[in-house]
Motif scaffolding. Structure first.
Motif, PDB file in Angstrom:
ATOM      1  N   ASP A  46     -13.765  -1.380  10.888  1.00  0.00           N
ATOM      2  CA  ASP A  46     -14.041  -2.493   9.968  1.00  0.00           C
ATOM      3  C   ASP A  46     -12.765  -3.249   9.630  1.00  0.00           C
ATOM      4  O   ASP A  46     -12.743  -4.496   9.612  1.00  0.00           O
ATOM      5  CB  ASP A  46     -14.687  -1.938   8.691  1.00  0.00           C
ATOM      6  N   ILE A  47     -11.685  -2.517   9.345  1.00  0.00           N
ATOM      7  CA  ILE A  47     -10.419  -3.179   8.996  1.00  0.00           C
ATOM      8  C   ILE A  47      -9.922  -4.035  10.159  1.00  0.00           C
ATOM      9  O   ILE A  47      -9.507  -5.186   9.979  1.00  0.00           O
ATOM     10  CB  ILE A  47      -9.343  -2.128   8.622  1.00  0.00           C
ATOM     11  N   ILE A  48      -9.989  -3.472  11.365  1.00  0.00           N
ATOM     12  CA  ILE A  48      -9.486  -4.200  12.543  1.00  0.00           C
ATOM     13  C   ILE A  48     -10.334  -5.435  12.823  1.00  0.00           C
ATOM     14  O   ILE A  48      -9.810  -6.520  13.128  1.00  0.00           O
ATOM     15  CB  ILE A  48      -9.442  -3.261  13.770  1.00  0.00           C
ATOM     16  N   LYS A  49     -11.651  -5.309  12.675  1.00  0.00           N
ATOM     17  CA  LYS A  49     -12.537  -6.449  12.942  1.00  0.00           C
ATOM     18  C   LYS A  49     -12.282  -7.591  11.963  1.00  0.00           C
ATOM     19  O   LYS A  49     -12.374  -8.770  12.312  1.00  0.00           O
ATOM     20  CB  LYS A  49     -14.002  -5.997  12.844  1.00  0.00           C
ATOM     21  N   ASN A  50     -11.979  -7.219  10.719  1.00  0.00           N
ATOM     22  CA  ASN A  50     -11.770  -8.244   9.696  1.00  0.00           C
ATOM     23  C   ASN A  50     -10.309  -8.635   9.530  1.00  0.00           C
ATOM     24  O   ASN A  50      -9.973  -9.424   8.649  1.00  0.00           O
ATOM     25  CB  ASN A  50     -12.306  -7.746   8.343  1.00  0.00           C
ATOM     26  N   SER A  51      -9.434  -8.044  10.347  1.00  0.00           N
ATOM     27  CA  SER A  51      -7.996  -8.302  10.186  1.00  0.00           C
ATOM     28  C   SER A  51      -7.641  -9.747  10.500  1.00  0.00           C
ATOM     29  O   SER A  51      -6.676 -10.290   9.992  1.00  0.00           O
ATOM     30  CB  SER A  51      -7.179  -7.363  11.081  1.00  0.00           C
ATOM     31  N   GLY A  52      -8.439 -10.374  11.348  1.00  0.00           N
ATOM     32  CA  GLY A  52      -8.162 -11.772  11.698  1.00  0.00           C
ATOM     33  C   GLY A  52      -8.329 -12.696  10.511  1.00  0.00           C
ATOM     34  O   GLY A  52      -7.670 -13.738  10.399  1.00  0.00           O
ATOM     35  N   GLU A  53      -9.231 -12.322   9.590  1.00  0.00           N
ATOM     36  CA  GLU A  53      -9.494 -13.165   8.430  1.00  0.00           C
ATOM     37  C   GLU A  53      -8.427 -12.976   7.351  1.00  0.00           C
ATOM     38  O   GLU A  53      -8.263 -13.782   6.459  1.00  0.00           O
ATOM     39  CB  GLU A  53     -10.878 -12.836   7.865  1.00  0.00           C
ATOM     40  N   GLU A  54      -7.729 -11.802   7.420  1.00  0.00           N
ATOM     41  CA  GLU A  54      -6.743 -11.493   6.386  1.00  0.00           C
ATOM     42  C   GLU A  54      -5.361 -11.977   6.833  1.00  0.00           C
ATOM     43  O   GLU A  54      -4.978 -11.827   7.976  1.00  0.00           O
ATOM     44  CB  GLU A  54      -6.707  -9.996   6.120  1.00  0.00           C
ATOM     45  N   GLU A  55      -4.638 -12.516   5.935  1.00  0.00           N
ATOM     46  CA  GLU A  55      -3.295 -12.984   6.254  1.00  0.00           C
ATOM     47  C   GLU A  55      -2.325 -12.486   5.193  1.00  0.00           C
ATOM     48  O   GLU A  55      -2.708 -12.032   4.122  1.00  0.00           O
ATOM     49  CB  GLU A  55      -3.270 -14.515   6.303  1.00  0.00           C
ATOM     50  N   GLY A  56      -1.050 -12.592   5.505  1.00  0.00           N
ATOM     51  CA  GLY A  56      -0.011 -12.274   4.535  1.00  0.00           C
ATOM     52  C   GLY A  56      -0.005 -10.816   4.142  1.00  0.00           C
ATOM     53  O   GLY A  56      -0.092  -9.917   4.964  1.00  0.00           O
ATOM     54  N   GLU A  57       0.091 -10.595   2.820  1.00  0.00           N
ATOM     55  CA  GLU A  57       0.274  -9.246   2.293  1.00  0.00           C
ATOM     56  C   GLU A  57      -0.941  -8.378   2.578  1.00  0.00           C
ATOM     57  O   GLU A  57      -0.820  -7.200   2.899  1.00  0.00           O
ATOM     58  CB  GLU A  57       0.531  -9.316   0.790  1.00  0.00           C
TER      59      GLU A  57
ATOM     60  N   GLY B 153      -2.954  -8.540   5.105  1.00  0.00           N
ATOM     61  CA  GLY B 153      -2.912  -8.120   6.503  1.00  0.00           C
ATOM     62  C   GLY B 153      -1.928  -6.987   6.711  1.00  0.00           C
ATOM     63  O   GLY B 153      -2.186  -6.047   7.457  1.00  0.00           O
ATOM     64  N   HIS B 154      -0.758  -7.057   6.044  1.00  0.00           N
ATOM     65  CA  HIS B 154       0.243  -5.992   6.157  1.00  0.00           C
ATOM     66  C   HIS B 154      -0.315  -4.679   5.604  1.00  0.00           C
ATOM     67  O   HIS B 154      -0.148  -3.611   6.202  1.00  0.00           O
ATOM     68  CB  HIS B 154       1.505  -6.412   5.409  1.00  0.00           C
ATOM     69  N   ASN B 155      -0.973  -4.762   4.437  1.00  0.00           N
ATOM     70  CA  ASN B 155      -1.583  -3.560   3.852  1.00  0.00           C
ATOM     71  C   ASN B 155      -2.628  -2.970   4.780  1.00  0.00           C
ATOM     72  O   ASN B 155      -2.738  -1.754   4.939  1.00  0.00           O
ATOM     73  CB  ASN B 155      -2.224  -3.888   2.495  1.00  0.00           C
ATOM     74  N   GLY B 156      -3.412  -3.855   5.409  1.00  0.00           N
ATOM     75  CA  GLY B 156      -4.435  -3.384   6.350  1.00  0.00           C
ATOM     76  C   GLY B 156      -3.818  -2.616   7.495  1.00  0.00           C
ATOM     77  O   GLY B 156      -4.327  -1.584   7.914  1.00  0.00           O
ATOM     78  N   SER B 157      -2.702  -3.107   8.005  1.00  0.00           N
ATOM     79  CA  SER B 157      -2.003  -2.421   9.096  1.00  0.00           C
ATOM     80  C   SER B 157      -1.533  -1.040   8.673  1.00  0.00           C
ATOM     81  O   SER B 157      -1.657  -0.067   9.411  1.00  0.00           O
ATOM     82  CB  SER B 157      -0.814  -3.276   9.549  1.00  0.00           C
ATOM     83  N   GLN B 158      -0.994  -0.955   7.444  1.00  0.00           N
ATOM     84  CA  GLN B 158      -0.562   0.346   6.935  1.00  0.00           C
ATOM     85  C   GLN B 158      -1.737   1.296   6.776  1.00  0.00           C
ATOM     86  O   GLN B 158      -1.647   2.492   7.093  1.00  0.00           O
ATOM     87  CB  GLN B 158       0.142   0.160   5.584  1.00  0.00           C
ATOM     88  N   GLN B 159      -2.845   0.768   6.284  1.00  0.00           N
ATOM     89  CA  GLN B 159      -4.045   1.601   6.114  1.00  0.00           C
ATOM     90  C   GLN B 159      -4.555   2.100   7.463  1.00  0.00           C
ATOM     91  O   GLN B 159      -4.942   3.265   7.603  1.00  0.00           O
ATOM     92  CB  GLN B 159      -5.131   0.795   5.397  1.00  0.00           C
ATOM     93  N   VAL B 160      -4.557   1.228   8.455  1.00  0.00           N
ATOM     94  CA  VAL B 160      -5.002   1.624   9.801  1.00  0.00           C
ATOM     95  C   VAL B 160      -4.118   2.740  10.337  1.00  0.00           C
ATOM     96  O   VAL B 160      -4.613   3.744  10.878  1.00  0.00           O
ATOM     97  CB  VAL B 160      -4.984   0.409  10.760  1.00  0.00           C
ATOM     98  N   ASP B 161      -2.805   2.583  10.180  1.00  0.00           N
ATOM     99  CA  ASP B 161      -1.882   3.617  10.664  1.00  0.00           C
ATOM    100  C   ASP B 161      -2.153   4.957   9.985  1.00  0.00           C
ATOM    101  O   ASP B 161      -2.168   6.006  10.625  1.00  0.00           O
ATOM    102  CB  ASP B 161      -0.432   3.193  10.421  1.00  0.00           C
ATOM    103  N   GLY B 162      -2.353   4.909   8.674  1.00  0.00           N
ATOM    104  CA  GLY B 162      -2.617   6.140   7.940  1.00  0.00           C
ATOM    105  C   GLY B 162      -3.900   6.821   8.402  1.00  0.00           C
ATOM    106  O   GLY B 162      -3.941   8.048   8.603  1.00  0.00           O
ATOM    107  N   LEU B 163      -4.950   6.035   8.588  1.00  0.00           N
ATOM    108  CA  LEU B 163      -6.238   6.607   9.022  1.00  0.00           C
ATOM    109  C   LEU B 163      -6.163   7.123  10.455  1.00  0.00           C
ATOM    110  O   LEU B 163      -6.744   8.163  10.779  1.00  0.00           O
ATOM    111  CB  LEU B 163      -7.332   5.546   8.894  1.00  0.00           C
ATOM    112  N   LEU B 164      -5.454   6.400  11.314  1.00  0.00           N
ATOM    113  CA  LEU B 164      -5.320   6.871  12.700  1.00  0.00           C
ATOM    114  C   LEU B 164      -4.492   8.151  12.759  1.00  0.00           C
ATOM    115  O   LEU B 164      -4.770   9.041  13.577  1.00  0.00           O
ATOM    116  CB  LEU B 164      -4.678   5.779  13.566  1.00  0.00           C
TER     117      LEU B 164
END
Length: 1148
Positions: free
Chosen positions: A328-339, A341-352
């Motif tokens: 879900d985070i990756i699919k919606n990452s295109g809509e998120e920008e700035g901070e 998007g950065h938080n989303g990347s950190q969350q993805v790394d943590g979950l992976l």
């Protein structure tokens, strides 16, 4: 009568039997309806009306259907009217004077609706819902529909009232909570019915009512408690509860309840025996993660605590939820920008990271879920470059997992990683290692040009170049070299003093001027990193491909099919070592059984090979497609072993039977076979192509003999002509193809079938055998040529007699000085031996033909359908019994072939024996091999000859220094054990000794022979199984695997391993050449086949008796180890293991 809502609410019991004491219900209902219809508030003024309504509603179940429907409609419509009236008044603002009246009406109607909803929810329709009218009955279905309509009306009225501002009427929180609970409690009861929740309209109304109660009326705590209860006790509700929380968050923007529920779930302690609770929570988490992954993400810190739970189902659900959240985070990452998007990347790394940790979970199902989640993530259009690299390496590591399910999902993850790899931008999708490695070397060389060198290094490089140009100067004494090293060390210590600073400055200025643009340097570095990542990725895939090739032969059919799919994919992407796995796939053609989807392994293999080798480019013409397929088929024969060719033959036969090979392909193959170059010597590619085409044609001929008939001219002129004389391998496979010229229908006939142009190709075959040739390949050509003669000639014995005579004359009377007499004699003896064996086969074929003819004659005679044409012949057959004919054949084999006065073979028996017995006089290795092989074959003809020469053969097997000769002796004894078991039975110990032969080839041959004899029941096992068991620890992997297969097959035959275990253990325990660790591994492997508790108990008793008789500590340790390894345990075993050693030490 004063109405107190709390009192009535607590006093009502839906299970209690309420009665209706009204005599005329119709009249009463009509009067009440008329009064309420005019003014719903009239129940506040007329106590009798209200009491009558309570009585009717309490006794709802005792009313008939008509009255129930009438009462239900009256209450729901009145409650709806009161709700609308209250909302209108509130909106107008003039409500202060009428608050008490509204409160009384809402409480009274609310209570009546509560009772009605309770009764409606109590009705049992579990046997009706979801069934057809014919199954459930028309009346029952009608009743169910009526109930659903009533429930829907009831819920609609509840929603309309709840959708108002109740705080104006119910000022205190307890009052409001009590009123709202009038509806939430029966609603929860309604949810307990699986059938009712399947009705979409009712489900949505229930969700709406609960959502409004939570959002606007502060009912979250009560609903939270109800949700937890529903998850605990009702198996159908987890998914609906997740849906409810999703609607509450999406449509009502209320997420607190979800967070509280997740927090409470994460802190719940489940009983170890409770399976329903964890299962329900797992379903709830998974569904919620699919609908609202962000809700779980907010409470991930608490939800992740479930990963520490001992219950595997809970851990599986958290892992799957993590996967859904990442997607879900990756699919919606295109809509998120700035901070964000950065938080989303950190969350993805943590979950992976969390998912990767679960790759090593102790439970295989959790590991499987982790790989499935990761596969889902890799399927998305997202780079994750570094992560993909790590994923591939971890996946390759997990290919060695013990669980089949995990390995299968690992292969799916690897496939997805290959399909979506990130190195397509520069050079396409292919992943050939050599190509990418070359690009990496080029990129590194390019980068090296831009890196500055110090003057010292330049000087060093120039010195090295000077030394390379003058190699003679490098020859110095050891002392000089030591001095040089010491001087260099001193120079290193005094770098500052030795460096010329002016030169250094000048060099630095020069290099600075020559430095490339910063962007060029950066691009060069990125290029190196890109190619290095690609090479590392490909290396990981190659390592994985190697492991997958081993998994092809898994006992699990699904895993074998998944392995095949991965290898096909790897080949499509140019993975260089996938070809080895694809070749190994061939052997799956012999597999039995099918996958879970019902597809057999051989049929899937056909599909794979069809995609790999029989699917030509769509743009090609018909001839080009045929040529493409023919080229691919020929390529399969290159460097193929005998086993590969046998499996390929079976596979191509199945493909030809399914009409996957067209006539155009056959035509192209014949053209390639017949192709002649202008040069006298053909290029290597043409030779390989010619050989491959005849091999493939011979394989197809097994299914369709007309293929050989059509190409007979080519066979005679090419394979059996000048080309065949130059290329003996071509001649061999030409003879193999000729053997298949006989149609299958002819083999079933009782009389010999004359084949067209027989004399012509028989002459060619004779020439091939009689032509002198010193190459070792001649023997295999002669073997196939003799086989072709016996297969196709009408009188093969006469043809072979002529060959033997001519060859004998050439050997003993020949005056050609260019021919080696020893080689000629070796070839003669080989012909004699093979003709003898083929003669026996021919005799058995004639015997079978006779018996078949006899049966046909008897059946015709009984049916009175004698034919005049065959009358005399049938009368002749009728006078001979089958036993007489069999005795005659036995007499020919025993007395005539090797001892008859007119027998040609009889002349060679003494000659062969003489050569074998006097190996010092006849010391040529090739001659000895042929002589021993010939004698062994002659021994299979006659038991008399066998008995006479058996001691000689055993002596040769024991003392010969030639491993090939020893192999032939082992194989010969195996054949004799089948032919003359009573003669060879006492000598089988000599065969078992070859299991420890110094030659690995002899060991392998011996193991194969003994395996066949034991599994076929040809020899009795007399304590030699310990010798077989030792082979489990053989350094040669092939021998070890073969031995494992032997014991796996032996375990299926009448408890053979259990019966022989004590003997095996004794042999291994007393074998000083075997280490204790190796013995323990063997014992553990063998005990895995003794799985019956009765056998384990009996074995334990036998070993306990032996434990008391142990003479040494070493013996006691061995027996104790076996007792400990047996799963069966009792107090006697435990006490014996604790005290046994004391007894031994006391005795010592």
């Amino acid at each position: 009568m004063d109405f107190n809502l709390s009192t009535y609410f607590n006093a009502f019991d839906v299970d209690k039997d309420y009665s209706v004491d009204i005599s005329d219900i119709d009249a009463k209902l009509e009067s009440v309806t008329n009064a309420i219809a005019n003014n719903p508030d009239s129940i506040n003024y007329n106590t009798d009306f209200f009491e009558d309504l309570i009585e009717l509603t309490h006794g709802y179940r005792t009313l008939d259907g008509k009255h129930q429907k009438q009462l239900g409609y009256l209450l729901t419509s009145s409650f709806n009217a009161v709700g609308h009236s209250y909302k209108t008044t509130i909106d107008s603002g003039d409500f202060v004077d009428s608050l008490d009246n509204f409160k009384s009406s809402l409480e009274k109607y609310g209570y009546l609706i509560f009772v009605l909803a309770k009764h409606l929810g109590k009705e049992d329709h579990s046997k009706i819902a979801g069934k057809s009218k014919s199954t459930a009955g028309v009346q029952a279905v009608a009743k169910w529909k009526s109930n659903c309509f009533s429930v829907e009306d009831c819920l609609t009225s509840i929603v309309s009232v709840l959708d108002t501002d109740l705080s104006k009427v119910f000022v205190t929180t307890p009052e409001r909570d009590l009123f709202v609970e009038l509806f939430t409690r029966p609603i929860i009861n309604l949810m307990e019915s699986p059938e009712r929740m399947k009705v979409v309209s009712i489900k949505l109304l229930i969700f709406k009512a609960i959502s409004i109660s939570v959002k606007f009326h502060g009912h979250a705590n009560i609903i939270q408690h109800s949700i937890i209860q529903c998850l605990t006790y009702y198996v159908h509700l987890p998914n609906y509860m997740a849906e409810l929380l999703h609607i509450l968050a999406e449509e009502y923007d209320y997420m607190v309840l979800t967070e509280e529920v997740l927090r409470e779930i994460s802190q719940t302690q489940f009983n170890s025996n409770d399976t329903n609770g964890p299962k329900a929570v797992s379903e709830f988490l998974i569904k919620l993660s699919e609908l609202s992954p962000r809700l779980i993400l907010k409470q991930m810190s608490s939800t992740a605590q479930l990963l520490d739970n001992s219950n595997q189902t809970l851990r599986c659900s958290v892992v799957e939820a993590c996967g859904n959240i990442v997607v879900d985070i990756i699919k919606n990452s295109g809509e998120e920008e700035g901070e964000d998007g950065h938080n989303g990347s950190q969350q993805v790394d943590g979950l992976l990271d969390l998912l990767q940790e679960r790759f090593l979970d102790q439970n295989p199902y959790v590991r499987t879920k982790a790989f499935q989640a990761m596969t889902k993530v890799t399927g998305l259009k997202v780079k994750l470059t570094e992560r993909r690299q790590l994923m591939m390496m971890l996946a390759v590591r997990s290919l060695d997992d013990r669980s089949t399910l995990v390995r299968r999902n690992v292969m799916k993850l690897m496939s997805k990683l290959v399909l979506t790899h990130q190195f397509t931008a520069a050079h396409g999708s292919q992943l050939g290692y050599s190509f990418w490695k070359a690009r990496l070397d080029e990129a590194e060389a390019e980068l090296q040009k831009y890196l500055p060198l110090s003057p010292q290094k330049k000087a060093t490089n120039s010195q090295v170049e000077q030394k390379e140009s003058n190699p003679d100067d490098m020859e110095v004494d050891e002392e000089d070299r030591d001095m040089d090293i010491n001087v260099e060390d001193e120079d290193d210590m005094n770098d500052d003093s030795s460096v010329n600073h002016d030169e250094l400055n000048a060099s630095m200025i020069e290099q600075e001027q020559n430095l490339p643009d910063r962007n060029v340097l950066l691009r060069a570095k990125l290029k190196v990193n890109y190619y290095r990542d690609a090479v590392d990725f490909i290396e990981a895939i190659q390592k994985g491909t190697e492991v997958v090739s081993r998994l092809l032969f898994s006992k699990n059919r699904n895993e074998a099919i998944d392995s095949m799919n991965f290898l096909v994919l790897a080949d499509a992407y140019g993975i260089e070592n996938s070809g080895e796995g694809i070749r190994r796939m061939l052997h799956l053609v012999w597999s039995k059984g099918s996958s879970d989807e019902g597809k057999s392994v051989p049929s899937h293999l056909i599909d794979c090979y069809k995609d790999l080798f029989l699917t030509a480019p769509a743009t090609a013409s018909k001839v080009e497609k045929a040529a493409y397929i023919a080229k691919n088929l020929i390529g399969l024969t290159h460097n193929a072993s005998v086993a590969d060719l046998a499996s390929l033959e079976k596979l191509l036969g199945m493909m030809y039977a399914e009409k996957l090979i067209g006539p155009e392909v056959i035509k192209i193959l014949w053209q390639l076979y017949s192709f002649e170059t202008e040069d006298e010597e053909s290029p290597e590619s043409v030779i390989d192509s010619r050989r491959g085409s005849i091999i493939i044609l011979g394989m197809f001929a097994l299914e369709d003999s007309s293929i050989v008939v059509k190409g007979l001219d080519a066979l005679l002129t090419i394979g059996l002509g000048a080309k065949g004389k130059q290329d003996l391998i071509l001649a061999k496979y030409t003879c193999v193809a000729l053997q298949r010229i006989v149609p299958p229908s002819a083999k079933k006939k009782t009389t010999a079938v004359k084949i067209a142009r027989e004399d012509e190709f028989i002459e060619k075959l004779k020439e091939v055998i009689l032509d002198y040739n010193e190459e070792s390949e001649w023997y295999s050509v002669a073997e196939q040529a003799i086989g072709a003669i016996f297969q196709t000639a009408t009188q093969p014995e006469e043809v072979c007699s002529e060959i033997l005579k001519k060859k004998s004359v050439a050997v003993f009377k020949g005056d050609n000085s260019e021919q080696s007499q020893v080689i000629s004699l070796s070839q003669l003896l080989f012909i004699v031996g093979h003709v003898a064996i083929k003669t026996i086969v021919h005799l058995e074929k004639l015997e079978a033909q006779f018996k078949k003819k006899k049966h046909e004659a008897e059946s015709k005679k009984s049916n009175n359908e004698d034919e005049e044409e065959e009358g005399d012949e049938l009368e002749m057959i009728g006078g001979t019994s089958e036993d007489d004919f069999t005795d005659a054949v036995v007499h020919v084999k025993e007395r005539e072939l090797l001892y008859g006065e007119n027998s040609l073979l009889a002349r060679f028996g003494p000659l062969v024996k003489e050569i074998c017995a006097n190996n010092k006089n006849y010391d040529n290795r090739s001659l000895q091999r042929s002589a021993v092989l010939c004698m062994a074959k002659l021994m299979c003809v006659s038991s008399i000859y066998c008995e006479e020469n058996l001691p000689l053969l055993i002596t040769i097997m024991e003392k010969s220094d030639d491993p090939i000769t020893r192999c032939n002796c082992v194989l010969a004894l195996g054949d004799m054990a089948v032919c003359f078991n009573n003669i060879v039975d006492e000598s089988t110990d000599f065969v078992y000794r070859r299991l420890t032969d110094e030659s690995m080839m002899v060991q392998r041959t011996c193991l194969m022979t003994v395996t066949f004899l034991i599994l076929a029941g040809q020899v009795k096992v007399k304590g030699q199984l310990s010798s077989m068991a030792k082979c489990l620890e053989n350094p040669d992997q092939g021998i070890s695997d073969m031995c494992r297969l032997f014991f796996a097959e032996l375990a299926t035959k009448d408890n053979a391993i259990y019966n022989g275990f004590i003997d095996i253990f004794s042999g291994l325990s007393n074998d000083e050449t075997l280490s204790k660790d190796a013995m323990k591994r063997i014992i553990k492997f063998l005990l895995s086949f003794i799985d019956k508790e009765r056998h384990q108990k009996q074995l334990t008793e036998k070993l306990l008796a032996r434990l008391a008789k142990c003479q040494s500590e070493s013996q006691w340790d061995d027996v104790a180890f076996v007792l400990g390894a047996i799963p069966y345990k009792n107090d006697t075993v435990t006490s014996a293991l604790e005290e046994g050693y004391k007894m031994v030490s006391a005795r010592q």
